[in-house]
Design a protein around this motif. Structure first.
Motif, PDB file in Angstrom:
ATOM      1  N   LEU A  28       6.289 -10.863   4.063  1.00  0.00           N
ATOM      2  CA  LEU A  28       6.216  -9.791   5.044  1.00  0.00           C
ATOM      3  C   LEU A  28       7.120  -8.625   4.633  1.00  0.00           C
ATOM      4  N   THR A  29       8.262  -8.930   4.068  1.00  0.00           N
ATOM      5  CA  THR A  29       9.153  -7.870   3.593  1.00  0.00           C
ATOM      6  C   THR A  29       8.494  -7.056   2.494  1.00  0.00           C
ATOM      7  N   GLY A  30       7.788  -7.738   1.597  1.00  0.00           N
ATOM      8  CA  GLY A  30       7.067  -7.031   0.539  1.00  0.00           C
ATOM      9  C   GLY A  30       5.989  -6.115   1.087  1.00  0.00           C
ATOM     10  N   ILE A  31       5.262  -6.590   2.083  1.00  0.00           N
ATOM     11  CA  ILE A  31       4.209  -5.782   2.701  1.00  0.00           C
ATOM     12  C   ILE A  31       4.814  -4.561   3.389  1.00  0.00           C
ATOM     13  N   MET A  32       5.898  -4.767   4.139  1.00  0.00           N
ATOM     14  CA  MET A  32       6.547  -3.663   4.833  1.00  0.00           C
ATOM     15  C   MET A  32       7.088  -2.626   3.843  1.00  0.00           C
ATOM     16  N   SER A  33       7.618  -3.116   2.725  1.00  0.00           N
ATOM     17  CA  SER A  33       8.151  -2.198   1.704  1.00  0.00           C
ATOM     18  C   SER A  33       7.043  -1.347   1.107  1.00  0.00           C
ATOM     19  N   THR A  34       5.864  -1.939   0.932  1.00  0.00           N
ATOM     20  CA  THR A  34       4.731  -1.190   0.383  1.00  0.00           C
ATOM     21  C   THR A  34       4.172  -0.221   1.407  1.00  0.00           C
ATOM     22  N   PHE A  35       4.084  -0.656   2.645  1.00  0.00           N
ATOM     23  CA  PHE A  35       3.546   0.208   3.696  1.00  0.00           C
ATOM     24  C   PHE A  35       4.427   1.425   3.946  1.00  0.00           C
ATOM     25  N   THR A  36       5.742   1.276   3.789  1.00  0.00           N
ATOM     26  CA  THR A  36       6.656   2.379   4.103  1.00  0.00           C
ATOM     27  C   THR A  36       6.683   3.432   3.009  1.00  0.00           C
ATOM     28  N   THR A  37       6.075   3.130   1.855  1.00  0.00           N
ATOM     29  CA  THR A  37       6.070   4.057   0.728  1.00  0.00           C
ATOM     30  C   THR A  37       4.997   5.115   0.913  1.00  0.00           C
ATOM     31  N   TYR A  59      21.099  10.709   6.778  1.00  0.00           N
ATOM     32  CA  TYR A  59      21.388  10.188   8.113  1.00  0.00           C
ATOM     33  C   TYR A  59      20.162   9.552   8.767  1.00  0.00           C
ATOM     34  N   SER A  60      20.420   8.925   9.913  1.00  0.00           N
ATOM     35  CA  SER A  60      19.424   8.065  10.535  1.00  0.00           C
ATOM     36  C   SER A  60      18.678   8.695  11.699  1.00  0.00           C
ATOM     37  N   PHE A  61      19.358   9.521  12.498  1.00  0.00           N
ATOM     38  CA  PHE A  61      18.740  10.025  13.736  1.00  0.00           C
ATOM     39  C   PHE A  61      18.194  11.441  13.543  1.00  0.00           C
ATOM     40  N   PHE A  62      16.880  11.593  13.770  1.00  0.00           N
ATOM     41  CA  PHE A  62      15.936  10.548  14.072  1.00  0.00           C
ATOM     42  C   PHE A  62      15.045  10.299  12.869  1.00  0.00           C
ATOM     43  N   SER A  63      14.088   9.410  12.963  1.00  0.00           N
ATOM     44  CA  SER A  63      13.274   9.033  11.812  1.00  0.00           C
ATOM     45  C   SER A  63      12.240  10.107  11.474  1.00  0.00           C
ATOM     46  N   ALA A  64      12.411  10.734  10.316  1.00  0.00           N
ATOM     47  CA  ALA A  64      11.424  11.717   9.858  1.00  0.00           C
ATOM     48  C   ALA A  64      10.120  11.025   9.491  1.00  0.00           C
ATOM     49  N   HIS A  65      10.211   9.779   9.038  1.00  0.00           N
ATOM     50  CA  HIS A  65       9.016   8.992   8.726  1.00  0.00           C
ATOM     51  C   HIS A  65       8.125   8.885   9.961  1.00  0.00           C
ATOM     52  N   MET A  74       2.892   1.922  12.924  1.00  0.00           N
ATOM     53  CA  MET A  74       3.181   0.895  11.930  1.00  0.00           C
ATOM     54  C   MET A  74       4.209   1.408  10.919  1.00  0.00           C
ATOM     55  N   ASN A  75       4.059   2.670  10.511  1.00  0.00           N
ATOM     56  CA  ASN A  75       5.028   3.268   9.594  1.00  0.00           C
ATOM     57  C   ASN A  75       6.415   3.305  10.226  1.00  0.00           C
ATOM     58  N   GLY A  76       6.480   3.649  11.493  1.00  0.00           N
ATOM     59  CA  GLY A  76       7.763   3.655  12.178  1.00  0.00           C
ATOM     60  C   GLY A  76       8.362   2.262  12.262  1.00  0.00           C
ATOM     61  N   PHE A  77       7.540   1.258  12.512  1.00  0.00           N
ATOM     62  CA  PHE A  77       8.020  -0.121  12.612  1.00  0.00           C
ATOM     63  C   PHE A  77       8.614  -0.596  11.296  1.00  0.00           C
ATOM     64  N   THR A  78       8.012  -0.183  10.169  1.00  0.00           N
ATOM     65  CA  THR A  78       8.539  -0.615   8.866  1.00  0.00           C
ATOM     66  C   THR A  78       9.969  -0.141   8.674  1.00  0.00           C
ATOM     67  N   ARG A  79      10.318   1.025   9.227  1.00  0.00           N
ATOM     68  CA  ARG A  79      11.666   1.561   9.052  1.00  0.00           C
ATOM     69  C   ARG A  79      12.705   0.710   9.792  1.00  0.00           C
ATOM     70  N   ILE A  80      12.306   0.159  10.941  1.00  0.00           N
ATOM     71  CA  ILE A  80      13.202  -0.739  11.660  1.00  0.00           C
ATOM     72  C   ILE A  80      13.295  -2.075  10.933  1.00  0.00           C
ATOM     73  N   VAL A 136      -8.027   1.549   6.417  1.00  0.00           N
ATOM     74  CA  VAL A 136      -8.030   0.084   6.358  1.00  0.00           C
ATOM     75  C   VAL A 136      -7.977  -0.410   4.914  1.00  0.00           C
ATOM     76  N   LEU A 137      -8.762   0.215   4.039  1.00  0.00           N
ATOM     77  CA  LEU A 137      -8.765  -0.195   2.635  1.00  0.00           C
ATOM     78  C   LEU A 137      -7.416   0.053   1.975  1.00  0.00           C
ATOM     79  N   SER A 138      -6.780   1.167   2.299  1.00  0.00           N
ATOM     80  CA  SER A 138      -5.453   1.455   1.749  1.00  0.00           C
ATOM     81  C   SER A 138      -4.450   0.383   2.171  1.00  0.00           C
ATOM     82  N   ALA A 139      -4.508  -0.010   3.447  1.00  0.00           N
ATOM     83  CA  ALA A 139      -3.615  -1.057   3.939  1.00  0.00           C
ATOM     84  C   ALA A 139      -3.912  -2.389   3.261  1.00  0.00           C
TER      85      ALA A 139
END
Length: 233
Positions: free
Chosen positions: A26-35, A112-118, A148-154, A218-221
């Protein structure tokens, strides 16, 4: 009545709950999705749909400008004004919590962290196209992608939940403001038309093209998931 200390403690606890997951897959998937590169096909598809559904170069440029304006509002104000002003450290860089969370070294950053530009940028894009195209399925798909992109950052320890929540709200507002500016300029130079058709949305976008965007999303994911699994194993 909650004070700031209570809110910050809840923020940290939610972060730890989401982040403290030792699932390498799951960490690998999140790392790929956040890119950002993972979603390049989606951006090209959005541009293709813009070009395909407008008749003149002026119209195409105006839509592209509106989308860039949305991202400029969301990420520009965040990175240039809010982050330096608030100066909240990212969880992965904060000495009080960094050793309690799981991080992926190669995506750690020193800003810095606040707030998430992603979260802000993806929600700005989703909001702009939601108002532009007016397709319920596309709106749901794009906001699911943005959230989903925001969730990956958390999950990856890059942002606190409050960073993502505020980024999401600011992104939606930025997308809406950019659309209002686009709408005002567009209809000063083009006739106002509303479509009543099963083939087109009310703003004139072909529904098959909105399905194409969802397919590419969907295909990209799916491809990103497969790549992350291959790399992990």
């Amino acid at each position: 009545m909650w004070d700031l200390t209570t809110i910050f403690n809840i923020d940290r606890q939610v972060l730890l709950t989401i982040n403290n997951n030792d699932n390498l897959m799951l960490t690998g998937i999140m790392s790929t999705f956040t890119t950002a590169w993972t979603w390049v096909p989606l951006y090209f598809c959005l541009f293709y749909v813009i070009v395909k559904n407008h008749e003149t170069m002026q119209q195409i440029v105006l839509v592209v400008f509106g989308c860039l304006l949305a991202v400029g509002f969301s990420g520009g104000i965040d990175n240039l004004v809010v982050k330096p002003w608030i100066a909240r450290l990212r969880p992965c860089n904060d000495e009080s919590i960094k050793y309690m969370i799981n991080t992926v070294i190669w995506i750690s950053k020193n800003d810095y962290s606040f707030f998430s530009a992603h979260a802000a940028n993806t929600c700005a894009i989703a909001a702009f196209f939601a108002f532009l195209v007016r397709s319920t399925r596309l709106t749901i798909g794009l906001f699911f992608w943005a959230l989903m992109n925001g969730f990956t950052r958390i999950y990856l320890g890059m942002h606190y939940p409050s960073d993502v929540i505020i980024g999401t709200l600011w992104g939606i507002l930025s997308g809406y403001v950019a659309y209002c500016i686009y709408h005002y300029v567009y209809f000063r130079t083009n006739p106002h038309q509303s479509y009543v058709s099963t083939q087109y949305t009310v703003t004139g976008y072909n529904r098959q093209d909105t399905n194409l965007i969802l397919c590419v999303l969907v295909l990209s994911a799916l491809v990103a998931t497969i790549i992350s699994l291959v790399i992990d194993f």
